[in-house]
Design a protein around this motif. Structure first.
Motif, mmCIF file in Angstrom:
data_model
loop_
_atom_site.group_PDB
_atom_site.id
_atom_site.type_symbol
_atom_site.label_atom_id
_atom_site.label_comp_id
_atom_site.label_asym_id
_atom_site.label_seq_id
_atom_site.Cartn_x
_atom_site.Cartn_y
_atom_site.Cartn_z
ATOM 1 N N LEU A 41 0.823 -1.207 0.000
ATOM 2 C CA LEU A 41 0.000 0.000 0.000
ATOM 3 C C LEU A 41 0.861 1.262 0.000
ATOM 4 C CD1 LEU A 41 -3.016 0.991 0.285
ATOM 5 C CD2 LEU A 41 -2.584 1.103 2.743
ATOM 6 N N ALA A 42 2.065 1.170 0.557
ATOM 7 C CA ALA A 42 2.936 2.345 0.649
ATOM 8 C C ALA A 42 3.320 2.884 -0.719
ATOM 9 C CB ALA A 42 4.192 2.006 1.450
ATOM 10 N N GLY A 43 3.307 2.041 -1.741
ATOM 11 C CA GLY A 43 3.575 2.516 -3.085
ATOM 12 C C GLY A 43 2.565 3.560 -3.526
ATOM 13 N N LEU A 44 1.330 3.431 -3.057
ATOM 14 C CA LEU A 44 0.306 4.412 -3.402
ATOM 15 C C LEU A 44 0.545 5.734 -2.671
ATOM 16 C CD1 LEU A 44 -2.828 2.070 -3.445
ATOM 17 C CD2 LEU A 44 -1.159 2.555 -5.238
ATOM 18 N N PHE A 45 1.220 5.668 -1.506
ATOM 19 C CA PHE A 45 1.657 6.895 -0.837
ATOM 20 C C PHE A 45 2.595 7.673 -1.757
ATOM 21 C CE2 PHE A 45 4.640 9.371 1.622
ATOM 22 C CZ PHE A 45 3.895 9.906 2.665
ATOM 23 N N LEU A 46 3.530 6.954 -2.369
ATOM 24 C CA LEU A 46 4.473 7.602 -3.274
ATOM 25 C C LEU A 46 3.761 8.177 -4.496
ATOM 26 C CD1 LEU A 46 7.385 8.276 -4.093
ATOM 27 C CD2 LEU A 46 7.535 5.985 -5.096
ATOM 28 N N ASP A 47 2.772 7.435 -5.032
ATOM 29 C CA ASP A 47 2.002 7.932 -6.175
ATOM 30 C C ASP A 47 1.374 9.280 -5.855
ATOM 31 O OD1 ASP A 47 2.620 5.567 -7.458
ATOM 32 O OD2 ASP A 47 0.699 4.614 -7.024
ATOM 33 N N ALA A 48 0.713 9.341 -4.684
ATOM 34 C CA ALA A 48 0.030 10.574 -4.295
ATOM 35 C C ALA A 48 1.027 11.685 -3.977
ATOM 36 C CB ALA A 48 -0.863 10.300 -3.082
ATOM 37 N N TYR A 49 2.100 11.325 -3.291
ATOM 38 C CA TYR A 49 3.112 12.319 -2.917
ATOM 39 C C TYR A 49 3.713 12.956 -4.160
ATOM 40 C CZ TYR A 49 7.022 14.339 -0.303
ATOM 41 O OH TYR A 49 7.919 15.202 0.264
ATOM 42 N N SER A 50 4.017 12.146 -5.152
ATOM 43 C CA SER A 50 4.607 12.663 -6.386
ATOM 44 C C SER A 50 3.644 13.580 -7.124
ATOM 45 C CB SER A 50 5.027 11.509 -7.294
ATOM 46 O OG SER A 50 6.011 10.716 -6.670
ATOM 47 N N ASN A 51 2.349 13.228 -7.105
ATOM 48 C CA ASN A 51 1.358 14.081 -7.761
ATOM 49 C C ASN A 51 1.172 15.401 -7.032
ATOM 50 O OD1 ASN A 51 -0.306 13.068 -10.199
ATOM 51 N ND2 ASN A 51 0.029 11.228 -8.998
ATOM 52 N N ALA A 144 -0.358 -2.287 -7.995
ATOM 53 C CA ALA A 144 -0.470 -2.334 -6.540
ATOM 54 C C ALA A 144 -1.882 -2.684 -6.094
ATOM 55 C CB ALA A 144 -0.050 -0.994 -5.940
ATOM 56 N N MET A 145 -2.892 -2.124 -6.743
ATOM 57 C CA MET A 145 -4.269 -2.434 -6.361
ATOM 58 C C MET A 145 -4.593 -3.913 -6.593
ATOM 59 S SD MET A 145 -5.650 0.193 -4.953
ATOM 60 C CE MET A 145 -7.367 -0.346 -4.917
ATOM 61 N N ALA A 146 -4.093 -4.471 -7.689
ATOM 62 C CA ALA A 146 -4.317 -5.893 -7.959
ATOM 63 C C ALA A 146 -3.633 -6.754 -6.906
ATOM 64 C CB ALA A 146 -3.807 -6.252 -9.357
ATOM 65 N N LEU A 160 -9.287 -2.375 1.197
ATOM 66 C CA LEU A 160 -8.623 -1.804 0.037
ATOM 67 C C LEU A 160 -8.830 -0.295 -0.042
ATOM 68 C CD1 LEU A 160 -8.210 -4.774 -0.971
ATOM 69 C CD2 LEU A 160 -8.600 -3.884 -3.263
ATOM 70 N N ASN A 161 -9.942 0.168 0.517
ATOM 71 C CA ASN A 161 -10.230 1.602 0.461
ATOM 72 C C ASN A 161 -9.297 2.436 1.329
ATOM 73 O OD1 ASN A 161 -12.259 1.256 -1.354
ATOM 74 N ND2 ASN A 161 -13.896 2.029 -0.076
ATOM 75 N N PHE A 162 -8.468 1.781 2.141
ATOM 76 C CA PHE A 162 -7.480 2.536 2.905
ATOM 77 C C PHE A 162 -6.536 3.309 1.997
ATOM 78 C CE2 PHE A 162 -8.169 -0.181 6.798
ATOM 79 C CZ PHE A 162 -8.484 0.879 7.640
ATOM 80 N N TRP A 163 -6.463 2.901 0.711
ATOM 81 C CA TRP A 163 -5.559 3.622 -0.178
ATOM 82 C C TRP A 163 -5.927 5.102 -0.270
ATOM 83 C CZ3 TRP A 163 -6.512 6.580 -4.414
ATOM 84 C CH2 TRP A 163 -7.703 6.409 -5.118
ATOM 85 N N GLN A 164 -7.210 5.406 -0.073
ATOM 86 C CA GLN A 164 -7.631 6.804 -0.145
ATOM 87 C C GLN A 164 -7.093 7.605 1.035
ATOM 88 O OE1 GLN A 164 -10.302 9.774 -2.154
ATOM 89 N NE2 GLN A 164 -8.960 8.076 -2.691
ATOM 90 N N GLY A 165 -7.128 6.999 2.234
ATOM 91 C CA GLY A 165 -6.545 7.668 3.388
ATOM 92 C C GLY A 165 -5.049 7.876 3.213
ATOM 93 N N VAL A 166 -4.388 6.876 2.606
ATOM 94 C CA VAL A 166 -2.952 6.989 2.329
ATOM 95 C C VAL A 166 -2.691 8.121 1.339
ATOM 96 C CG1 VAL A 166 -1.017 5.808 1.199
ATOM 97 C CG2 VAL A 166 -2.386 4.613 2.914
ATOM 98 N N TRP A 167 -3.571 8.272 0.348
ATOM 99 C CA TRP A 167 -3.425 9.333 -0.655
ATOM 100 C C TRP A 167 -3.400 10.710 0.020
ATOM 101 C CZ3 TRP A 167 -3.035 9.120 -6.067
ATOM 102 C CH2 TRP A 167 -3.160 10.342 -6.731
ATOM 103 N N TYR A 168 -4.378 10.951 0.879
ATOM 104 C CA TYR A 168 -4.455 12.259 1.537
ATOM 105 C C TYR A 168 -3.340 12.439 2.566
ATOM 106 C CZ TYR A 168 -8.907 13.402 -0.640
ATOM 107 O OH TYR A 168 -9.891 13.705 -1.545
#
Length: 478
Positions: A41-51, A144-146, A160-168
């Motif tokens: 899930l931490a990879g999605l943190f990087l996705d959001a951070y980079s954006n 990552a989601m798969a 799986l919806n925790f990815w949204q909290g990680v995004w913010y």
């Protein structure tokens, strides 16, 4: 209630259905399995951070590089625009070589893109850096989601919806670091520090994922690699499991490689409504978020004044609400389902956009600030995470990344539309009218949810055992 390995005797797995069914016996994950799950899930943190990195220092960058409004629109939309192609490519790649290797490769590309962007002295260099970030972002998110879906037992699908909290959380972290850089008086170079810091995150995450990530047992089993699948089930979950021979009448032959030509299966039979629902939610939530949420620093400047520090603090406060909503979305998904949760969120977002647009800069600051709070909370607790989560939970493992890739591709189209069109609309008709016009987006999402009844958290089917047929491959004659 079973909350650990199913039994102490060796269980035999013969196919992907057996691997998925064994994981589904769990009611909770062990500490080791949880660590690996959150590391993916931490990879999605990087996705959001980079954006978020570019948006936090957007105004100083524009002034320093002397960018035109068109160039600003191109740069901000660059990463999701490239992701339109890299999303399905990532899905195809993960279907062929597994989930972990593409995730590791993207961290290297992320770091290179961030470093190139932060060192840029002109539009062309920053453009190239953002292109690399877009390639990594598209591949990483689809894969990552798969992988998270294949790690997760049926009883825990909503997580799986925790990815949204990680995004913010990632967005807020970037804003916080940007504010820290501001305190060190780095001047107009503040955007370089913001963007460059994402390279450090990428390299740290690369080391951790390289060390600890486990290839999906379900994907391995779908490819006939039962010995490796059994080993990973033991390593991640502690199951006493071993590989077995195929069932009688099922010949032991190499698994068929899934490619782009198989993507048509996503639009046939039981998969058609699932694909429609996940892609429309992904498209509309991305458009409304990237039009409004990503431009919160701009909106904060309008609400709180032109001081960089105040605007950044205001944006952080808005994103903190997203953390709460994003984490709550996992609970909402478990209690009322992903589809109904999306519908409730769309209704509130629709109302918030209309009111925010109609009253922009007319209400007292306190009341005006509540409207973006309602928007962010309703979005993050409702449709924000659900398009990608529904896609990851709706297909069997051999085509799952094709599904997440297609959904991600259309979600990226929504991101591009929001990022590119909102500045144009803002310049042409003003922020208030732009927000009112955007209210049609959640309305489309709501109507789609009403029309399509599929919800993967409300069914008990083993996706690996669903009977679908991939098109036959005709050998090419010499």
């Amino acid at each position: 209630m079973n909350d650990g390995p199913a039994n102490t005797r060796a269980t035999v797995i013969r196919d992907a259905g057996d691997a998925a069914a064994l994981i589904d016996t769990l009611k909770r994950l062990s500490p080791r399995a949880n660590w690996i799950w959150f590391l993916a899930l931490a990879g999605l943190f990087l996705d959001a951070y980079s954006n978020a990195a570019l948006g936090a220092g957007l105004s100083p960058m524009v002034k320093q590089l002397g960018l035109s409004p068109t160039e600003v629109g191109v740069l901000t939309a660059m990463a999701p625009a490239i992701a339109i192609i890299s999303n399905p490519f990532g899905g195809w790649l993960a279907a062929r070589i597994g989930r972990v290797r593409p995730l590791l490769m993207t961290k290297v590309v992320f770091a290179l893109g961030a470093l190139l962007t932060s060192a840029g002295s002109d539009f062309q260099t920053v453009f190239a850096g953002r292109g690399l970030v877009g390639i990594a972002y598209g591949i990483d998110f689809a894969v990552a989601m798969a992988l998270l879906a294949e790690y997760t037992p049926a009883s825990l699908k909503g997580r799986l919806n925790f990815w949204q909290g990680v995004w913010y959380t990632a967005t807020t972290t970037n804003l916080l670091l940007t504010l820290l850089f501001y305190k060190f008086d780095v001047g107009a170079d503040i955007w370089r520090w913001s963007v460059g810091s994402s390279a450090a995150f990428a390299l740290v995450l690369l080391g951790l994922q390289l060390t600890f990530l486990v290839e999906s047992p379900t994907w391995l089993a779908s490819k006939g690699r039962l010995q490796e699948a059994a080993a990973n089930l033991r390593r991640m979950y502690g199951f006493a499991v071993q590989e077995g021979a195929p069932e009688a009448g099922q010949p032991d032959k190499p698994a068929r490689q899934v490619g782009f030509r198989d993507a048509g299966v996503l639009f046939r039979g039981p998969y058609l409504p699932r694909t429609v629902l996940s892609t429309v939610i992904s498209l509309t939530q991305a458009m409304q978020y990237f039009a409004v949420g990503w431009y919160l620093p701009v909106i904060s400047l309008e609400l709180f004044g032109a001081e960089f520090e105040k605007a950044t603090l205001g944006s952080m406060a808005f994103n903190a609400v997203g953390i709460v909503g994003g984490c709550l979305s996992a609970y909402v998904g478990r209690r009322i389902g992903l589809r109904v949760g999306s519908m409730a969120g769309y209704v509130l977002v629709f109302v918030a956009l209309l009111v925010m647009g109609a009253t922009f800069k007319q209400l007292p600051i306190g009341l005006a600030a509540l409207l973006p709070v309602v928007f962010i909370f309703s979005h993050s607790a409702g449709p924000g995470p659900n398009g990608k989560s529904i896609a990851a939970l709706s297909y069997r493992s051999d085509i799952r990344t094709l599904g997440t890739g297609v959904t991600g591709m259309l979600g990226s189209l929504g991101s591009v539309a929001g990022l590119y069109l909102f500045p144009q609309l803002q310049a042409g008709i003003g922020v208030g009218n732009s927000l009112m016009l955007l209210s049609v987006v959640p309305l489309i999402g709501l109507l789609t949810c009403l029309a399509v009844k599929w919800d993967p958290t409300r069914v008990t089917v083993n996706l690996e055992e669903e009977a679908i047929s991939l098109p036959e491959r005709t050998p090419v004659s010499a």
